[in-house]
Motif scaffolding. Sequence first.
Motif, mmCIF file in Angstrom:
data_model
loop_
_atom_site.group_PDB
_atom_site.id
_atom_site.type_symbol
_atom_site.label_atom_id
_atom_site.label_comp_id
_atom_site.label_asym_id
_atom_site.label_seq_id
_atom_site.Cartn_x
_atom_site.Cartn_y
_atom_site.Cartn_z
ATOM 1 N N MET A 477 0.834 -1.202 0.000
ATOM 2 C CA MET A 477 0.000 0.000 0.000
ATOM 3 C C MET A 477 0.869 1.252 0.000
ATOM 4 S SD MET A 477 -2.781 -1.010 2.931
ATOM 5 C CE MET A 477 -3.462 -2.664 3.040
ATOM 6 N N ASP A 478 0.368 2.294 -0.636
ATOM 7 C CA ASP A 478 1.047 3.589 -0.553
ATOM 8 C C ASP A 478 0.850 4.201 0.828
ATOM 9 O OD1 ASP A 478 1.855 3.587 -3.291
ATOM 10 O OD2 ASP A 478 -0.181 4.135 -3.848
ATOM 11 N N VAL A 479 -0.332 4.020 1.386
ATOM 12 C CA VAL A 479 -0.657 4.467 2.742
ATOM 13 C C VAL A 479 -1.325 3.296 3.440
ATOM 14 C CG1 VAL A 479 -1.898 6.140 4.162
ATOM 15 C CG2 VAL A 479 -0.997 6.836 1.928
ATOM 16 N N VAL A 480 -0.866 2.950 4.629
ATOM 17 C CA VAL A 480 -1.423 1.818 5.365
ATOM 18 C C VAL A 480 -2.697 2.259 6.066
ATOM 19 C CG1 VAL A 480 -1.017 0.102 7.158
ATOM 20 C CG2 VAL A 480 0.873 0.843 5.681
ATOM 21 N N GLY A 481 -3.801 1.611 5.743
ATOM 22 C CA GLY A 481 -5.073 1.930 6.375
ATOM 23 C C GLY A 481 -5.545 0.796 7.258
#
Length: 787
Positions: A477-481
């Motif tokens: 992921m580009d940003v971990v959600g």
Amino acid sequence: MRLNKLLAVSLLSYLILMATSSIYAGDITSFDSSWLFCQDDELTGAEVVGFDDSGWREVDLPHDWSIEGPIDRDSPTGRGGGFMPCGIAWYRKSFAVPASDKGKRIFIDFDGIMSNSEVWVNGRPLGTRPFGYVSMRYELTDKLNYGGANIIAVKTDTYDQPASRWYTGAGIYRHTYLVKTAPVHFEHWGVFIMTPKVTEAKAEIKIDNKIVNQGDTDQDFQVVTNIYKKDDMTKPVFALSSSAKAAAGKTVDITQGCQLLGPALWSVKNPNLYIAESTIVKEGKVIDVVKNIFGIRSFEFKAETGFWLNGENIKIKGVCLHHDGGAVGAAVPKEYLRYRFEKLKEIGCNAIRTAHNPMSTEFLDLCDEMGFVVMDEVFDTWRARKNHADYGYQHYFDKWWYADNRDTVMRDRNHPSIILYSAGNEIRDNLDSKKGFDTFKSIYNNFKEYDPTRPVTQGVFRPNHSNLYDNGYVEMMDVVGQNYRENELVAAHLSRPSRKVIGTENGHSREAWLVLRDNPYMAGQFLWTGIDYLGEADWPNVGWSNACVNRIGTIRPLGYQRQSWWSDEPVVHIARREAASGGASGNIGGGEIVSHWTPRDYDTYDQATVEIYSNCELVELFLNDKSLGEKVVPADASPIKWELGFKPGTLKAVGKINGREAAVYETTSSAYPVAIKIEPNKTVIANEFDDAAVVLVSFVDEKGIKCPWAEKLIKFEISGPGKIIAVDNGDPQFHDSYQASKCRTFHGECMVVVAATADSGDIMLKATCRGIESSSVTLQSEPAALR
């Protein structure tokens, strides 16, 4: 093409566009009116041209037939669908195409059909689409009777249930359009506007144009793009022109670019917008044109400091929203959405997560206009079933995910509000496996193929149980959600500080808020939820009721507490625990929390537990003008609590900063209801689907103070060029019709949604209740063209 060459031709291209007549330019017309509708699970053959539809009902689109009810505990939709009806429905429409249109390419656009749709024109199939949230286009060109009548038929199917964990609606619930173009035209969603480099001094704008030649011969043409400020279309701020050629039956890509000096940047506080008017010009004539609204902004996520917009480090203070509008169902007027979004702005919200599917274009348009950043989510399920969704998207994922994801990205990518894509919500597939990895990577690559400018995340569920923080999954992921369990997300970042992290779904607790407030690397959070929605509730409840705002737009104490944490302005608010001795809670000072000073039972309510929400430094509390002292606002964001004896009158809280009054909130006890108060959010309504007035109706005492416990039946009469399209009271156990001319109040109030039916005239809404003084309000209708 080099920048200096573009500048040289910019004026010439502007003059060409202004001097030519438009043959096919903007030939997009609404296809919403005068459809025939029938809901019948046994009906077949309605796609045939000669089918007898004389007994069908005429409707205009958008149309959600499920919200018409009735609400039934035994409905197959069950808890997920708000106990609303389901089944098979048909729509048919007769339309003419003039002989002069022969040679053009003609399409029909559906913004959304719920669900499992099949479409025919003149008895010939156009296509099917199981996913009810995706927009689609079908070409009609070779199947039309030019100079004669044509029949389009649409079958929708929500029969197999349960199919969703929340209310979906049913039917053609979004807008439709008839589109006519020249053989050489822009591909559907084929203009992509990017702003790769942005500062306050200048912005680089890049525009990718996909142009298709559906003709039989090669074609030379110009692509002319004029960029305007959205609020001033009189003269472009920049004009571009490119010469191009497309071979017969082929698609060409034309890239344009410019630098705009002194751009008006889009932000959550100043959502400035531009319009790119893209045209194809051949031999001095405009043969196709599309307009795209866009914004100029830069953003990024940083591992150490979270989210940055235009060089400013801000916290994403977001909410999750489902697509329904409560009483109006899935067919939601844009101005009704605006009314709801204004409530979110009031509490300090600056972001929305689309839960858990693509929203309407009007939804995203409003986010652009009002300054919300958006996490654009596409899927709630991949292949694994979720509870209460036996017949959900998992049955179609393998065949349809690529097209559904692609079409969502292509449709949405010009919206400046979108800063994050989500590949899924709490996916129950085995993500600790090669197949789980491969599926995410495929969806990720699909996002990047059609929009390389946005990061991709996913709302992961219990990642430690699935080994996702250790097996490399989240590194894709580009940003971990992550949904909930905020401390796990903190630990995931601390164990690997290079991870960019965001809470993709979060509870309303103070502890969750402090995780965001006190950790600079936390980019933001999205509360579950911002506004109540239908479905996901067990009977006798019919909808979710733990949001900041209820279905009729009333901000709960929960929302005002959030306002004290989120708002940039001074805030103070009083809330009170409503429970008398022997009450339902079994103790004094417990029970429901309310925002008023009127107990249900004056005789037994002796001791009050009061909570004060504030972002000031000090709060002083007054009861009937007598000071009860000052208290410091706690640094840990907890409310100030007062225990005091109850006395009727006025309770007032004064928030102070630097010893001076900065915010005031007061609430006064009410007596018996004697009159009805009507409060419309607007008094002028345009004669179109996307406009409506939201009218709050409540009981007041002889001093005009609202009576929060008056629960009585109010009847409505409407005269003039208007109609009631919905009523509601926000009660989680509302079992009456949403499309009635009466409504019982809940907590002393209810809502009426009014639409115009003509271009001019006065609309009078009258409210009556037995034993209570009636009230009325006059609204005015106007033509849609004036808006």
